[in-house]
Scaffold this motif. Structure first.
Motif: not given
Length: 131
Positions: A111-123
């Motif tokens: 929608d015109g904004l740079e957004r995170p869409v996939v992320a891998l996190f270390d819990l």
């Protein structure tokens, strides 16, 4: 592909490519014998060739999240989470705030904004913060 307009179709295709790309490199991060939480565990297990467990629904605070997400070290989040359950984008990562350490983040315009869409996190980063 069903979409309301060409922009939505392009975004859906790009998201799909980013998701499959991210899942394809999971074995570079997730060691044999480790597992990853995901809202789409069957797809993650199939395309990523890693053990994937469904993210529990209804987590509403960091303490509950730490307990509910104790079996796996990793958390894979996506932009298109299950909003039908009232969960925020990238659920449940926002519950942890800045103490949750990303291993990688893929961003794109939505929608015109740079957004995170996939992320891998270390819990482990949020477990270490309270242990």
């Amino acid at each position: 592909l069903v979409a309301d307009n060409p922009q939505s179709a392009d975004e859906a295709l790009e998201f799909g490519a980013r998701f499959i790309g991210a899942v394809g490199v999971l074995r570079d991060y997730v060691a044999p014998g480790e597992c990853v939480y995901a809202v789409t565990p069957k797809m993650v297990a199939h395309f990523g060739r890693v053990t994937a467990i469904a993210v529990p629904r209804g987590i509403s605070d960091p303490d509950t999240a730490r307990e509910a997400l104790s079996a796996c070290r990793y958390l894979l989040t996506i932009f298109a989470t299950s909003s039908q359950f009232g969960e925020p984008e990238m659920y449940p990562a926002p519950l942890f705030g800045p103490s949750l350490r990303p291993l990688f983040v893929s961003e794109m315009k939505v929608d015109g904004l740079e957004r995170p869409v996939v992320a891998l996190f270390d819990l482990a980063s949020v477990r270490d913060a309270v242990d």
